[in-house]
Design a protein around this motif. Structure first.
Motif, PDB file in Angstrom:
ATOM      1  N   LEU A  49     -45.532  55.081  -9.688  1.00 52.79           N
ATOM      2  CA  LEU A  49     -45.907  56.471  -8.739  1.00 52.79           C
ATOM      3  C   LEU A  49     -45.614  55.713  -7.528  1.00 52.79           C
ATOM      4  O   LEU A  49     -45.853  54.709  -7.085  1.00 52.79           O
ATOM      5  CB  LEU A  49     -47.267  56.624  -8.858  1.00 52.79           C
ATOM      6  CG  LEU A  49     -47.551  58.061  -8.307  1.00 52.79           C
ATOM      7  CD1 LEU A  49     -46.998  59.149  -9.149  1.00 52.79           C
ATOM      8  CD2 LEU A  49     -49.299  58.179  -8.426  1.00 52.79           C
ATOM      9  N   PRO A  50     -45.032  56.678  -6.488  1.00 57.95           N
ATOM     10  CA  PRO A  50     -44.776  56.362  -5.045  1.00 57.95           C
ATOM     11  C   PRO A  50     -46.071  56.194  -4.516  1.00 57.95           C
ATOM     12  O   PRO A  50     -47.193  56.644  -5.122  1.00 57.95           O
ATOM     13  CB  PRO A  50     -44.282  57.724  -4.513  1.00 57.95           C
ATOM     14  CG  PRO A  50     -43.401  58.266  -5.677  1.00 57.95           C
ATOM     15  CD  PRO A  50     -44.355  57.892  -6.871  1.00 57.95           C
ATOM     16  N   SER A  51     -46.343  55.343  -3.311  1.00 55.52           N
ATOM     17  CA  SER A  51     -47.372  55.207  -2.722  1.00 55.52           C
ATOM     18  C   SER A  51     -48.124  56.540  -2.089  1.00 55.52           C
ATOM     19  O   SER A  51     -47.495  57.447  -2.131  1.00 55.52           O
ATOM     20  CB  SER A  51     -47.426  54.184  -1.590  1.00 55.52           C
ATOM     21  OG  SER A  51     -46.597  54.652  -0.561  1.00 55.52           O
ATOM     22  N   ALA A  52     -49.382  56.459  -2.074  1.00 56.62           N
ATOM     23  CA  ALA A  52     -50.179  57.599  -1.345  1.00 56.62           C
ATOM     24  C   ALA A  52     -49.469  57.994  -0.130  1.00 56.62           C
ATOM     25  O   ALA A  52     -49.435  58.991   0.085  1.00 56.62           O
ATOM     26  CB  ALA A  52     -51.583  57.587  -1.301  1.00 56.62           C
ATOM     27  N   ALA A  53     -49.234  56.808   0.641  1.00 55.42           N
ATOM     28  CA  ALA A  53     -48.704  57.264   1.938  1.00 55.42           C
ATOM     29  C   ALA A  53     -47.344  57.802   1.989  1.00 55.42           C
ATOM     30  O   ALA A  53     -47.139  58.770   2.687  1.00 55.42           O
ATOM     31  CB  ALA A  53     -48.335  55.894   2.633  1.00 55.42           C
ATOM     32  N   GLN A  54     -46.389  57.505   0.886  1.00 53.22           N
ATOM     33  CA  GLN A  54     -45.074  58.156   0.456  1.00 53.22           C
ATOM     34  C   GLN A  54     -45.334  59.715   0.118  1.00 53.22           C
ATOM     35  O   GLN A  54     -44.667  60.554   0.750  1.00 53.22           O
ATOM     36  CB  GLN A  54     -44.425  57.409  -0.561  1.00 53.22           C
ATOM     37  CG  GLN A  54     -43.100  58.104  -0.811  1.00 53.22           C
ATOM     38  CD  GLN A  54     -42.041  57.912   0.286  1.00 53.22           C
ATOM     39  OE1 GLN A  54     -41.703  56.851   0.930  1.00 53.22           O
ATOM     40  NE2 GLN A  54     -41.674  59.110   0.977  1.00 53.22           N
ATOM     41  N   ASN A  69     -46.672  61.617   3.214  1.00 52.84           N
ATOM     42  CA  ASN A  69     -45.450  61.627   4.166  1.00 52.84           C
ATOM     43  C   ASN A  69     -44.616  62.771   3.544  1.00 52.84           C
ATOM     44  O   ASN A  69     -44.237  63.776   4.605  1.00 52.84           O
ATOM     45  CB  ASN A  69     -44.764  60.345   4.183  1.00 52.84           C
ATOM     46  CG  ASN A  69     -43.893  60.280   5.345  1.00 52.84           C
ATOM     47  OD1 ASN A  69     -44.010  60.358   6.599  1.00 52.84           O
ATOM     48  ND2 ASN A  69     -42.413  60.437   5.122  1.00 52.84           N
ATOM     49  N   ASP A  70     -44.293  63.092   2.659  1.00 52.47           N
ATOM     50  CA  ASP A  70     -43.295  63.801   1.951  1.00 52.47           C
ATOM     51  C   ASP A  70     -43.992  65.321   1.978  1.00 52.47           C
ATOM     52  O   ASP A  70     -43.447  66.347   2.492  1.00 52.47           O
ATOM     53  CB  ASP A  70     -42.962  63.714   0.504  1.00 52.47           C
ATOM     54  CG  ASP A  70     -41.892  62.321   0.607  1.00 52.47           C
ATOM     55  OD1 ASP A  70     -41.539  61.969   1.638  1.00 52.47           O
ATOM     56  OD2 ASP A  70     -41.655  61.868  -0.655  1.00 52.47           O
ATOM     57  N   HIS A  71     -45.196  65.364   1.452  1.00 54.97           N
ATOM     58  CA  HIS A  71     -45.927  66.567   1.396  1.00 54.97           C
ATOM     59  C   HIS A  71     -46.206  67.251   2.883  1.00 54.97           C
ATOM     60  O   HIS A  71     -45.968  68.334   3.228  1.00 54.97           O
ATOM     61  CB  HIS A  71     -47.431  66.314   0.889  1.00 54.97           C
ATOM     62  CG  HIS A  71     -47.135  66.319  -0.801  1.00 54.97           C
ATOM     63  ND1 HIS A  71     -48.321  66.061  -1.374  1.00 54.97           N
ATOM     64  CD2 HIS A  71     -46.318  66.399  -1.441  1.00 54.97           C
ATOM     65  CE1 HIS A  71     -48.003  66.090  -2.553  1.00 54.97           C
ATOM     66  NE2 HIS A  71     -46.689  66.222  -2.698  1.00 54.97           N
ATOM     67  N   ILE A  72     -46.648  66.395   3.873  1.00 55.02           N
ATOM     68  CA  ILE A  72     -46.655  66.850   5.190  1.00 55.02           C
ATOM     69  C   ILE A  72     -45.512  66.863   5.913  1.00 55.02           C
ATOM     70  O   ILE A  72     -45.606  67.839   7.257  1.00 55.02           O
ATOM     71  CB  ILE A  72     -47.804  65.984   6.030  1.00 55.02           C
ATOM     72  CG1 ILE A  72     -49.102  65.742   5.242  1.00 55.02           C
ATOM     73  CG2 ILE A  72     -47.811  66.431   7.422  1.00 55.02           C
ATOM     74  CD1 ILE A  72     -50.032  64.630   5.513  1.00 55.02           C
ATOM     75  N   GLY A  73     -44.513  66.236   5.751  1.00 56.92           N
ATOM     76  CA  GLY A  73     -43.248  66.258   6.304  1.00 56.92           C
ATOM     77  C   GLY A  73     -43.146  65.655   7.736  1.00 56.92           C
ATOM     78  O   GLY A  73     -42.613  66.052   8.868  1.00 56.92           O
ATOM     79  N   ILE A  74     -43.936  64.528   7.868  1.00 55.34           N
ATOM     80  CA  ILE A  74     -44.067  63.767   9.096  1.00 55.34           C
ATOM     81  C   ILE A  74     -42.424  63.250   9.295  1.00 55.34           C
ATOM     82  O   ILE A  74     -42.260  63.174  10.445  1.00 55.34           O
ATOM     83  CB  ILE A  74     -45.143  62.633   9.004  1.00 55.34           C
ATOM     84  CG1 ILE A  74     -46.532  63.657   8.848  1.00 55.34           C
ATOM     85  CG2 ILE A  74     -45.156  61.693  10.257  1.00 55.34           C
ATOM     86  CD1 ILE A  74     -47.643  62.542   9.020  1.00 55.34           C
ATOM     87  N   GLY A  75     -42.047  62.413   8.260  1.00 59.59           N
ATOM     88  CA  GLY A  75     -40.928  61.890   8.396  1.00 59.59           C
ATOM     89  C   GLY A  75     -40.892  60.498   9.008  1.00 59.59           C
ATOM     90  O   GLY A  75     -39.998  59.912   9.281  1.00 59.59           O
ATOM     91  N   ASP A  76     -42.317  59.819   8.894  1.00 60.81           N
ATOM     92  CA  ASP A  76     -42.426  58.526   9.529  1.00 60.81           C
ATOM     93  C   ASP A  76     -43.442  57.913   8.453  1.00 60.81           C
ATOM     94  O   ASP A  76     -44.781  58.071   8.650  1.00 60.81           O
ATOM     95  CB  ASP A  76     -42.838  58.597  10.950  1.00 60.81           C
ATOM     96  CG  ASP A  76     -43.107  57.232  11.521  1.00 60.81           C
ATOM     97  OD1 ASP A  76     -43.202  56.237  10.777  1.00 60.81           O
ATOM     98  OD2 ASP A  76     -43.102  56.987  12.703  1.00 60.81           O
ATOM     99  N   LEU A  77     -42.848  57.128   7.489  1.00 61.22           N
ATOM    100  CA  LEU A  77     -43.794  56.616   6.294  1.00 61.22           C
ATOM    101  C   LEU A  77     -44.527  55.492   7.003  1.00 61.22           C
ATOM    102  O   LEU A  77     -45.828  55.529   6.708  1.00 61.22           O
ATOM    103  CB  LEU A  77     -42.495  56.115   5.349  1.00 61.22           C
ATOM    104  CG  LEU A  77     -43.446  55.193   4.177  1.00 61.22           C
ATOM    105  CD1 LEU A  77     -44.287  56.400   3.467  1.00 61.22           C
ATOM    106  CD2 LEU A  77     -42.393  54.438   3.193  1.00 61.22           C
ATOM    107  N   ALA A  78     -44.276  54.685   8.091  1.00 58.52           N
ATOM    108  CA  ALA A  78     -45.109  53.521   8.609  1.00 58.52           C
ATOM    109  C   ALA A  78     -46.302  54.247   9.191  1.00 58.52           C
ATOM    110  O   ALA A  78     -47.314  54.047   9.126  1.00 58.52           O
ATOM    111  CB  ALA A  78     -44.183  52.987   9.701  1.00 58.52           C
ATOM    112  N   GLU A  79     -46.160  55.561   9.968  1.00 61.03           N
ATOM    113  CA  GLU A  79     -47.062  56.303  10.504  1.00 61.03           C
ATOM    114  C   GLU A  79     -48.105  56.892   9.456  1.00 61.03           C
ATOM    115  O   GLU A  79     -49.310  56.691   9.517  1.00 61.03           O
ATOM    116  CB  GLU A  79     -46.519  57.419  11.355  1.00 61.03           C
ATOM    117  CG  GLU A  79     -47.904  58.134  12.041  1.00 61.03           C
ATOM    118  CD  GLU A  79     -47.183  59.312  12.852  1.00 61.03           C
ATOM    119  OE1 GLU A  79     -48.160  60.293  13.203  1.00 61.03           O
ATOM    120  OE2 GLU A  79     -45.988  59.562  13.085  1.00 61.03           O
ATOM    121  N   SER A  80     -47.661  57.240   8.129  1.00 61.92           N
ATOM    122  CA  SER A  80     -48.362  57.673   7.214  1.00 61.92           C
ATOM    123  C   SER A  80     -49.223  56.775   6.765  1.00 61.92           C
ATOM    124  O   SER A  80     -50.532  56.773   6.580  1.00 61.92           O
ATOM    125  CB  SER A  80     -47.690  58.568   6.243  1.00 61.92           C
ATOM    126  OG  SER A  80     -47.079  59.586   6.623  1.00 61.92           O
TER     127      SER A  80
END
Length: 226
Positions: A195-200, A203-214
């Motif tokens: 499963l992708p990480s919770a951060a990933q 990041n995809d659900h919110i649409g931030i576009g910055d995985l490191a920030e998430s």
């Protein structure tokens, strides 16, 4: 199938798609239909229900570090909120009342807003490694009474309020669902790469576009805002 709409995607008579039509043909809408599938419960399944917390329920809650709280608003929209803390973080006040600390979470207040509109709640207590669970249904009041909040354990920051639940039903639920799922069996757990990480995901659900920030925001919340 005679009478079924021809297209899955296009609405037919009455605006029903083929899938809608198939579902409607097999919908269960009466108790009689349910009982055609399920015989009446055994006597012990009926008699096990209590209207209070006896010594067994109290001991179960004292050993429990995790409870799911189900609620709904005035329109029936539902929510289930997980609550966790050190074993025994839920305090039994008396035979028909218990106290659940509300630790700071995402501050959406979905469940708490529901409780302001509709005080009916359902609780499911789980103890790690144990198949049986404890189910409690009742009515809730939100409180910020310092005398009640004093000494409540959350495993993190002090609780700003607590849920006072008056018990209407309490009973032990059998282990069948836990056994079927293999919930406590390490061998059945998915691997870390399945499963992708919770951060990933966030990041995809919110649409931030910055995985490191998430990832950094999530880590900060787990370390500094628990």
């Amino acid at each position: 199938m005679i009478g079924a709409p021809q297209s899955v995607n296009r609405a037919g008579a009455g605006g029903l798609t083929c899938q809608d039509w198939l579902v409607s043909q097999h919908e269960i809408s009466t108790l009689q239909q349910l009982r055609e599938l399920y015989p009446p419960p055994a006597e012990r399944a009926v008699r096990k229900e209590l209207d209070h917390l006896d010594r067994h329920c109290r001991q179960f809650i004292a050993l429990c570090p995790f409870v799911l709280v189900a609620s709904s608003d005035a329109q029936g929209a539902c929510d289930v909120s997980p609550k966790g803390g050190p074993a025994g973080f839920v305090r039994v006040l008396e035979d028909q009342r218990l106290l659940i600390p509300d630790a700071a979470g995402n501050r959406r207040l979905d469940s708490l807003q529901n409780m302001l509109q509709n005080p009916s709640v359902g609780l499911l207590f789980l103890i790690p490694g144990l198949g049986e669970t404890l189910r409690v249904n009742g009515r809730v009041v939100l409180t910020r009474d310092p005398a009640l909040l004093d000494g409540l354990q959350t495993g993190g920051r002090p609780s700003a309020l607590a849920l006072v639940v008056t018990v209407a039903q309490a009973y032990l639920h059998c282990a069948k669902s836990i056994l079927r799922s293999g919930l406590w069996s390490v061998e059945s757990w998915p691997g870390p790469d399945e499963l992708p990480s919770a951060a990933q995901i966030l990041n995809d659900h919110i649409g931030i576009g910055d995985l490191a920030e998430s990832a950094a925001a999530l880590a900060d919340s787990y370390i500094n805002r628990i």
